[in-house]
Write an enzyme that holds these catalytic residues in place. Structure first.
Site, mmCIF file in Angstrom:
data_model
loop_
_atom_site.group_PDB
_atom_site.id
_atom_site.type_symbol
_atom_site.label_atom_id
_atom_site.label_comp_id
_atom_site.label_asym_id
_atom_site.label_seq_id
_atom_site.Cartn_x
_atom_site.Cartn_y
_atom_site.Cartn_z
ATOM 1 N N HIS A 119 -3.321 -5.518 0.795
ATOM 2 C CA HIS A 119 -3.120 -5.670 2.151
ATOM 3 C C HIS A 119 -2.741 -7.252 2.553
ATOM 4 C CE1 HIS A 119 -2.637 -1.672 3.590
ATOM 5 N NE2 HIS A 119 -3.525 -1.572 2.827
ATOM 6 N N GLU A 148 -0.994 -8.424 4.992
ATOM 7 C CA GLU A 148 -0.860 -8.361 6.584
ATOM 8 C C GLU A 148 -2.476 -8.384 7.129
ATOM 9 O OE1 GLU A 148 -0.794 -5.965 4.809
ATOM 10 O OE2 GLU A 148 -1.171 -4.036 5.802
ATOM 11 N N CYS A 203 0.816 -1.255 -0.038
ATOM 12 C CA CYS A 203 -0.061 0.157 0.033
ATOM 13 C C CYS A 203 0.758 1.303 0.055
ATOM 14 C CB CYS A 203 -1.158 -0.011 1.401
ATOM 15 S SG CYS A 203 -2.266 1.144 0.950
#
Lengths: 85, 230
Positions: free
Chosen positions: B202, B204, B85
């Site tokens: 993303h 994570e 990002c």
């Protein structure tokens, strides 16, 4: 050394989509304005001291190359004028 | 492997990345950018967020910080680097990958789940997947539209450096499945070395089982972060 103001104008390359400009144009049209197109650009006014106007322009161009513009999406132009006193 | 998760002023996915990496058993630590990379850094994550308030352009300021010169040097030595990002924006601005991430076609911030097609499964970040496999990850960005010249995109494709493309649930790459207007539906690309990757989605946020849930993000991010758990 002379005081100059370098004006760096950074705009999107022709053909690169500018959603913020489109949104702005639509907002103007909603307000009842008639317009054909709208382009936006960023303008940086940089006060600096240099030996002559060419040296001032050269430094401003390097600033554009290294930070102010992203060569992938931007064109830029530099104008130099003696600083207003 | 000791992974450095960089933190700039305005990073906000650094702790998520740390939690996800620790969940995978990876030895990782958050590194304040002014402290520089620790000795023996064996992996680097440039996390998401809004470094320097996205001033000038998203990622422009952080890309020119001294630590990014260290990251480029480490990347050149083969240390795996993942930008997510804002980290992808920083990676593009700093020249780790070609192209630029700029304002979404919608001119809006978009936070949603997307489908991604794995374009190259022969990288540390996609080894867990098969080529053509469809995975799901969340996006959350206002400036995620991948822009690049036609020639440069063709060169990336010829070198198999497109990592993910936005696609529909069946894996078809369509304009409707392109959330931000990215050229070629590109969601992630590789650097000159296959050990450097940036992507707007993303991983994570799709790793911890606690947030996976039936309506949650799933755990496909695990496969991406597995690059650091070898």
């Amino acid at each position: 050394m002379t005081a100059y103001t370098a004006t760096v104008t950074v705009r999107l390359k022709h053909g690169v989509l500018d959603p913020e400009a489109e949104t702005t144009q639509q907002a103007l049209e909603r307000l009842g304005f008639e317009l054909e197109d709208l382009r936006s650009a960023d303008r940086f006014e940089i006060d600096l001291e240099a030996a002559d106007a060419d040296a001032a322009a050269e430094r401003a161009e390097e600033m554009a190359e290294r930070l102010l513009a992203n060569p992938t999406i931007h064109d830029y132009e530099v104008e130099v004028a003696a600083a207003a006193t | 492997m000791t992974v450095a998760v960089l933190r700039f002023g305005g990073s906000n996915c650094d702790r998520d990345a740390l939690a996800a990496l620790e969940h995978l058993g990876v030895d990782a630590e958050i590194v304040w950018h002014e402290d520089g990379l620790p000795e023996g850094t064996e992996g680097i994550v440039v996390p998401g967020g809004f470094s320097y308030g996205d001033y000038l352009r998203a990622g422009a300021m952080a890309a020119r910080s001294p630590v990014m010169a260290e990251v480029r040097a480490a990347a050149d030595e083969g240390v795996p680097v993942l930008g997510v990002c804002n980290g992808a924006q920083i990676g593009a601005e700093s020249g780790l990958v070609p192209g630029a991430f700029t304002t979404n076609r919608s001119a809006r911030f978009q936070c949603e789940h997307v489908h991604l097609r794995v374009e190259n499964a022969d990288t540390p970040f996609t080894r867990a997947f098969g080529e053509g496999e469809v995975i799901s990850l969340p996006i959350a960005h206002g400036e995620g539209r991948f822009e690049i010249t036609d020639d440069a995109l063709a060169a990336l494709e010829a070198d198999d450096r497109v990592l993910f493309r936005y696609c529909d649930a069946d894996g078809t790459v369509t304009d409707a499945a392109n959330p931000n207007g990215s050229k070629g539906n590109v969601a992630g690309v590789l650097g000159e070395r296959g050990t450097v990757a940036v992507l707007m989605p993303h991983p994570e946020r799709a790793t911890l089982p606690d947030v996976a849930g039936p309506n949650g993000a799933g755990t496909d991010g695990t496969g991406v972060l597995a690059a650091f758990s070898q």
